[in-house]
Design a protein around this motif. Structure first.
Motif, PDB file in Angstrom:
ATOM      1  N   VAL B 153      15.994 -16.996 -39.534  1.00 35.79           N
ATOM      2  CA  VAL B 153      15.321 -15.682 -39.571  1.00 35.79           C
ATOM      3  C   VAL B 153      16.272 -14.528 -39.917  1.00 35.79           C
ATOM      4  O   VAL B 153      15.858 -13.389 -40.023  1.00 35.79           O
ATOM      5  CB  VAL B 153      14.627 -15.366 -38.218  1.00 35.79           C
ATOM      6  N   ARG B 154      17.525 -14.824 -40.085  1.00 35.36           N
ATOM      7  CA  ARG B 154      18.541 -13.777 -40.250  1.00 35.36           C
ATOM      8  C   ARG B 154      18.647 -13.242 -41.671  1.00 35.36           C
ATOM      9  O   ARG B 154      18.649 -12.045 -41.890  1.00 35.36           O
ATOM     10  CB  ARG B 154      19.887 -14.363 -39.791  1.00 35.36           C
ATOM     11  N   VAL B 155      18.749 -14.141 -42.640  1.00 35.37           N
ATOM     12  CA  VAL B 155      18.918 -13.705 -44.039  1.00 35.37           C
ATOM     13  C   VAL B 155      17.890 -14.346 -44.966  1.00 35.37           C
ATOM     14  O   VAL B 155      17.336 -15.400 -44.662  1.00 35.37           O
ATOM     15  CB  VAL B 155      20.345 -14.035 -44.582  1.00 35.37           C
ATOM     16  N   GLU B 156      17.673 -13.658 -46.106  1.00 38.57           N
ATOM     17  CA  GLU B 156      16.736 -14.184 -47.105  1.00 38.57           C
ATOM     18  C   GLU B 156      17.457 -15.235 -47.946  1.00 38.57           C
ATOM     19  O   GLU B 156      18.637 -15.067 -48.273  1.00 38.57           O
ATOM     20  CB  GLU B 156      16.272 -13.016 -47.989  1.00 38.57           C
ATOM     21  N   LEU B 157      16.734 -16.285 -48.302  1.00 38.18           N
ATOM     22  CA  LEU B 157      17.325 -17.344 -49.122  1.00 38.18           C
ATOM     23  C   LEU B 157      16.899 -17.176 -50.584  1.00 38.18           C
ATOM     24  O   LEU B 157      16.088 -16.301 -50.911  1.00 38.18           O
ATOM     25  CB  LEU B 157      16.919 -18.721 -48.588  1.00 38.18           C
ATOM     26  N   GLU B 158      17.444 -18.038 -51.439  1.00 32.80           N
ATOM     27  CA  GLU B 158      17.185 -17.917 -52.882  1.00 32.80           C
ATOM     28  C   GLU B 158      15.700 -18.074 -53.213  1.00 32.80           C
ATOM     29  O   GLU B 158      15.176 -17.405 -54.102  1.00 32.80           O
ATOM     30  CB  GLU B 158      18.004 -18.959 -53.648  1.00 32.80           C
ATOM     31  N   LYS B 159      15.004 -18.984 -52.516  1.00 32.44           N
ATOM     32  CA  LYS B 159      13.582 -19.215 -52.786  1.00 32.44           C
ATOM     33  C   LYS B 159      12.727 -18.620 -51.668  1.00 32.44           C
ATOM     34  O   LYS B 159      13.193 -18.423 -50.552  1.00 32.44           O
ATOM     35  CB  LYS B 159      13.294 -20.714 -52.884  1.00 32.44           C
ATOM     36  N   GLU B 160      11.446 -18.400 -51.991  1.00 33.24           N
ATOM     37  CA  GLU B 160      10.504 -17.848 -50.999  1.00 33.24           C
ATOM     38  C   GLU B 160      10.116 -18.900 -49.961  1.00 33.24           C
ATOM     39  O   GLU B 160       9.858 -18.567 -48.813  1.00 33.24           O
ATOM     40  CB  GLU B 160       9.239 -17.358 -51.710  1.00 33.24           C
ATOM     41  N   SER B 161      10.043 -20.150 -50.399  1.00 33.80           N
ATOM     42  CA  SER B 161       9.681 -21.217 -49.458  1.00 33.80           C
ATOM     43  C   SER B 161      10.342 -22.528 -49.874  1.00 33.80           C
ATOM     44  O   SER B 161      10.696 -22.709 -51.048  1.00 33.80           O
ATOM     45  CB  SER B 161       8.159 -21.393 -49.412  1.00 33.80           C
ATOM     46  N   TYR B 162      10.477 -23.399 -48.899  1.00 36.85           N
ATOM     47  CA  TYR B 162      11.095 -24.710 -49.148  1.00 36.85           C
ATOM     48  C   TYR B 162      10.177 -25.792 -48.575  1.00 36.85           C
ATOM     49  O   TYR B 162       9.860 -25.772 -47.389  1.00 36.85           O
ATOM     50  CB  TYR B 162      12.476 -24.787 -48.492  1.00 36.85           C
ATOM     51  N   GLU B 163       9.753 -26.694 -49.458  1.00 37.20           N
ATOM     52  CA  GLU B 163       8.867 -27.778 -49.023  1.00 37.20           C
ATOM     53  C   GLU B 163       9.640 -28.816 -48.212  1.00 37.20           C
ATOM     54  O   GLU B 163       9.158 -29.320 -47.215  1.00 37.20           O
ATOM     55  CB  GLU B 163       8.238 -28.460 -50.257  1.00 37.20           C
ATOM     56  N   LYS B 164      10.861 -29.114 -48.685  1.00 37.32           N
ATOM     57  CA  LYS B 164      11.636 -30.198 -48.053  1.00 37.32           C
ATOM     58  C   LYS B 164      12.769 -29.637 -47.201  1.00 37.32           C
ATOM     59  O   LYS B 164      13.436 -28.675 -47.597  1.00 37.32           O
ATOM     60  CB  LYS B 164      12.204 -31.122 -49.126  1.00 37.32           C
ATOM     61  N   LEU B 165      12.999 -30.307 -46.073  1.00 32.18           N
ATOM     62  CA  LEU B 165      14.072 -29.892 -45.170  1.00 32.18           C
ATOM     63  C   LEU B 165      15.446 -30.019 -45.850  1.00 32.18           C
ATOM     64  O   LEU B 165      16.322 -29.181 -45.681  1.00 32.18           O
ATOM     65  CB  LEU B 165      14.040 -30.760 -43.900  1.00 32.18           C
ATOM     66  N   ALA B 166      15.589 -31.085 -46.676  1.00 35.45           N
ATOM     67  CA  ALA B 166      16.867 -31.326 -47.357  1.00 35.45           C
ATOM     68  C   ALA B 166      17.243 -30.143 -48.249  1.00 35.45           C
ATOM     69  O   ALA B 166      18.413 -29.738 -48.296  1.00 35.45           O
ATOM     70  CB  ALA B 166      16.786 -32.600 -48.171  1.00 35.45           C
ATOM     71  N   LEU B 167      16.259 -29.592 -48.958  1.00 33.42           N
ATOM     72  CA  LEU B 167      16.520 -28.455 -49.852  1.00 33.42           C
ATOM     73  C   LEU B 167      16.826 -27.192 -49.044  1.00 33.42           C
ATOM     74  O   LEU B 167      17.703 -26.413 -49.391  1.00 33.42           O
ATOM     75  CB  LEU B 167      15.319 -28.200 -50.784  1.00 33.42           C
ATOM     76  N   TYR B 168      16.096 -27.020 -47.948  1.00 33.80           N
ATOM     77  CA  TYR B 168      16.313 -25.848 -47.083  1.00 33.80           C
ATOM     78  C   TYR B 168      17.719 -25.876 -46.482  1.00 33.80           C
ATOM     79  O   TYR B 168      18.395 -24.854 -46.432  1.00 33.80           O
ATOM     80  CB  TYR B 168      15.242 -25.829 -45.976  1.00 33.80           C
ATOM     81  N   GLU B 169      18.131 -27.068 -46.040  1.00 35.01           N
ATOM     82  CA  GLU B 169      19.451 -27.185 -45.384  1.00 35.01           C
ATOM     83  C   GLU B 169      20.605 -26.811 -46.306  1.00 35.01           C
ATOM     84  O   GLU B 169      21.648 -26.347 -45.858  1.00 35.01           O
ATOM     85  CB  GLU B 169      19.655 -28.613 -44.864  1.00 35.01           C
ATOM     86  N   LYS B 170      20.393 -27.019 -47.618  1.00 36.70           N
ATOM     87  CA  LYS B 170      21.470 -26.733 -48.575  1.00 36.70           C
ATOM     88  C   LYS B 170      21.303 -25.365 -49.238  1.00 36.70           C
ATOM     89  O   LYS B 170      22.123 -24.981 -50.075  1.00 36.70           O
ATOM     90  CB  LYS B 170      21.508 -27.822 -49.649  1.00 36.70           C
TER      91      LYS B 170
END
Lengths: 205, 197
Positions: B153-170
């Motif tokens: 919840v701290r910072v915005e990431l490159e994408k708006e949403s991530y379907e897979k946990l693996a992609l979110y983790e990286k």
């Protein structure tokens, strides 16, 4: 080769005795190793380690009772009051202030039990305000932190600096939210309003 | 006492090299001790605030604009999101734990951090001026889960949403230019701990 030179007579045969040449240093065989280069490496390593250790304001050492959580946060630590919460105790200034109780399936944790996940950790009610289980105030921690805050305020006053009420909590990754809440509440009541949690940079998000 | 010149002349050559062996012995002991004390990990700090006690008087500004008061509650089943009741028409749906494939290729039942990130980002889009988020948890929730929740919840990431946990983790944090420096785009950087009764 040096011996050959000494034994050579002049060709005209006048037979004067040539002064013995002192063998050059390079020809001498030394028994010991030359440790100068080794000394250089060791000195550089020593300086590097001393600088690294003294520049780290927290100097965290992990073991079975203290493993730090990972995070992607990138704020560097600053001078603050470090409060370490391990699976065994709450430590301030390298001294155990409060014991942390650990139980596994209703039994008190022993030895290797601390390595297992899923243990229950808590602070005994005898350490809390009025001996109440529901209280968030940990009395011995509060007393110790008040002493430190008072001391640091006096030091800051003597040095003509402003006192920064910053505390850094170095917390094991298995410590439950209840203990964290109690520690955070106690730190706040001791006058340290700016809180930080130590984490290791990197790893998974 | 100085020596006589004749003594100096007749004296045998001295070996002028220092005996470094005792210094080496000290270094050989000191270096392992320092290596043992040295931490090979980079330590960083996560700032949090404890909740302020007391209600205080409501200012005029508070009357004009109600704070979002977005709160993430971590339970053993998953996340619950709540916000200022007057700013919503229907309650937020809980985000349950689910079985996902992590970045190591393992199937794990874990908290759904990608969904939490997407939901919190949607709130930020609705209320771009809000910077504070409350985080609370059930008493037994370990710190490692809370630390990962703060990360989500701290910072915005490159994408708006991530379907897979693996992609979110990286995923890397989205960056913006602040003068010559590149800084992460904040989502809710002010984290306040709350106590769940």
């Amino acid at each position: 080769m040096a011996d050959e030179i000494q034994q050579t007579e002049p060709e005209n045969g006048e037979g004067f005795e040539k002064k013995k040449r002192k063998p050059s240093r390079s020809n001498e065989l030394k028994g010991g190793l030359n440790i100068n280069s080794m000394m250089d490496i060791m000195t550089i390593m020593l300086v590097f380690l001393l600088v690294s250790i003294t520049s780290d304001p927290l100097s965290i050492k992990q073991d079975d009772y203290l493993k730090i959580a990972n995070s992607t946060v990138d704020h560097k630590p600053e001078d603050s009051v470090p409060i370490t919460v391990t699976k065994q105790a709450i430590i301030v200034d390298h001294k155990n202030v409060v014991k942390v109780d650990c139980s596994k399936s209703g039994q008190i944790c022993q030895g290797d039990d601390y390595k297992d996940p899923g243990n229950t950790y808590s602070i005994g009610k005898s350490f809390k305000e009025d001996g109440s289980e529901a209280s968030f105030m940990i009395e011995p921690l509060h007393k110790r932190l008040e002493e430190i805050v008072k001391q640091q305020k006096e030091e800051a006053k003597d040095l003509g600096r402003e006192f920064k009420p910053v505390a850094t909590i170095i917390c094991d990754h298995e410590i439950p939210y209840r203990i964290i809440s109690e520690v955070v509440y106690t730190i706040g009541m001791a006058g340290l309003s700016d809180l930080r949690f130590a984490v290791f940079k990197g790893g998974k998000r | 006492m100085s020596r006589k010149p004749s003594e100096r002349r007749n004296a045998e050559d001295f070996d002028d090299e220092l005996d470094l062996t005792p210094i080496m012995s000290i270094l050989v002991i000191l270096i392992p001790v320092l290596l043992f004390a040295f931490s090979f990990f980079e330590v960083r700090v996560q700032a949090v605030s404890s909740p302020r006690l007391g209600t205080g008087k409501a200012s005029k500004k508070d009357d004009e604009k109600k704070p979002l008061n977005l709160t993430v509650i971590i339970t053993s089943k998953g996340f619950k999101l709540t916000q200022q009741a007057e700013l919503t028409t229907e309650p937020e749906k809980p985000i349950f734990k689910r079985i996902m494939t992590d970045s190591d290729g393992k199937e794990v039942e874990d908290y759904d951090y990608p969904t939490l990130y997407s939901r919190v980002l949607a709130k930020k889009r609705q209320y771009p001026d809000e910077k504070t988020i409350n985080i609370g948890a059930e008493p037994h929730i370990p710190w490692k889960v809370i630390a990962r929740t703060i990360d989500a919840v701290r910072v915005e990431l490159e994408k708006e949403s991530y379907e897979k946990l693996a992609l979110y983790e990286k995923a890397e944090a989205k960056e913006k230019k602040d003068g010559e420096l590149k800084v992460p785009v904040d989502l809710f950087p002010a984290v306040v701990f709350t106590v769940v009764e």
